[in-house]
Design a protein around this motif. Sequence first.
Motif, PDB file in Angstrom:
ATOM      1  N   TYR A 102       0.802  -1.227   0.000  1.00 60.62           N
ATOM      2  CA  TYR A 102       0.000   0.000   0.000  1.00 60.62           C
ATOM      3  C   TYR A 102       0.836   1.280   0.000  1.00 60.62           C
ATOM      4  O   TYR A 102       0.464   2.270  -0.621  1.00 60.62           O
ATOM      5  N   GLU A 106      -3.229   3.574   1.670  1.00 61.82           N
ATOM      6  CA  GLU A 106      -4.393   3.232   2.483  1.00 61.82           C
ATOM      7  C   GLU A 106      -5.155   4.496   2.909  1.00 61.82           C
ATOM      8  O   GLU A 106      -6.358   4.465   3.141  1.00 61.82           O
ATOM      9  N   HIS A 219      -5.224  -1.419   6.811  1.00 67.98           N
ATOM     10  CA  HIS A 219      -4.614  -2.552   6.107  1.00 67.98           C
ATOM     11  C   HIS A 219      -5.463  -3.815   6.281  1.00 67.98           C
ATOM     12  O   HIS A 219      -5.635  -4.594   5.336  1.00 67.98           O
ATOM     13  N   THR A 237     -11.423   0.804  -3.246  1.00 67.50           N
ATOM     14  CA  THR A 237     -10.017   0.406  -3.110  1.00 67.50           C
ATOM     15  C   THR A 237      -9.243   0.554  -4.419  1.00 67.50           C
ATOM     16  O   THR A 237      -8.068   0.168  -4.491  1.00 67.50           O
ATOM     17  N   GLU A 241      -3.666  -0.433  -4.049  1.00 66.80           N
ATOM     18  CA  GLU A 241      -2.503  -1.321  -4.109  1.00 66.80           C
ATOM     19  C   GLU A 241      -1.502  -0.779  -5.124  1.00 66.80           C
ATOM     20  O   GLU A 241      -1.889  -0.318  -6.206  1.00 66.80           O
TER      21      GLU A 241
END
Length: 344
Positions: A102, A106, A219, A237, A241
């Motif tokens: 991340y 995040e 996380h 999301t 990543e």
Amino acid sequence: MYFHQLLLLIIHKFHGERSSTAPFYLLKGKKSGQTIQDVTYFKLHPFFSLYPKLSLDEYNGEILTLLKEGYIEEDESIINLTEKGTMHMNSMRDPQFNGWLYRGNEQMFWSRIALVIQTLSHFEANVHRYVPNQKNPDIHHFVKGYLFSRDYKSAEFYTNFRKQFLQLLENTKFENIHREIFVYRLSGYGRSGLTWEQLARYYNQPLLDIKLLFIESLHIALSIIHNEKFPDLLPLTKNVEVQTPLTESAMKTYQLIQKGHTLEDIAAIRFLKFNTIEDHIIEIVSAIQYFPIYSYISNEQVDKVLKISNRLQTKKLKAIREHVPHLSYFQIRIALAKGEGANG
């Protein structure tokens, strides 16, 4: 103190082979060849770029506290755990971080979900004018697109979102304190999220601990969302990543290698020092499992370096090279990166 235990764990993983600043650069996510290779050498992926906003003054203050309390000892700038420090480290639960994946992103997920929840709570109360809890225009644009694509004023969407959010928080991967801090930070109609200082006073814990527990909660949430079915949470999301494990500069070097350029060519093309390009190679070997290394070192030489490293229980280049003087430090670094990458 959670941050202290985390520091002790990182220091322990360095096996007394790095200076007192190495954990700082790791937690900050410094994009240097040394820090990147240490992530692989010492299997420190969970902690990389865990706290990019950590200041050197804050960090040095915590190291000084650990020294005063007898948890660590320092010898010529190299730090090690004491027996007391080892016991304190062993008393902690297993941390649930994934910093390598991340790298601070995040917070982007948090900004999105916090604004969505604030928006939905106001619309449920039939209040259409409020001050957004996020200032970043990119977050506003993303959330607006997300909500408009989902008929966000419908009772069905609100019910489904609420159900998925509660299901997320009920997951057993969360400790109670993770759930509480996550929720206490949220704002909604008639309710403001608690500040870091308020949370620290409420839990009677240091500010650094509260912030780390919050990062850990994010996380954990991201891991759950990606591994289970949360159709209305998953879009939040997007791009959190890291798409490539390579730094931007290493990626440029990698692309030139793929075009057939030698390391000398690349250094000249990019106006960089040759040892900087070597650092990039170590980063590439660490990150890309099938990157060919035969033009730099043979498989037999890699095996020999790894056996020496295991026998001596060290990653120190100078100590290893005494046993393979015909190899360069660069070749030894490649061997260690390749070996740990394969094992990790």
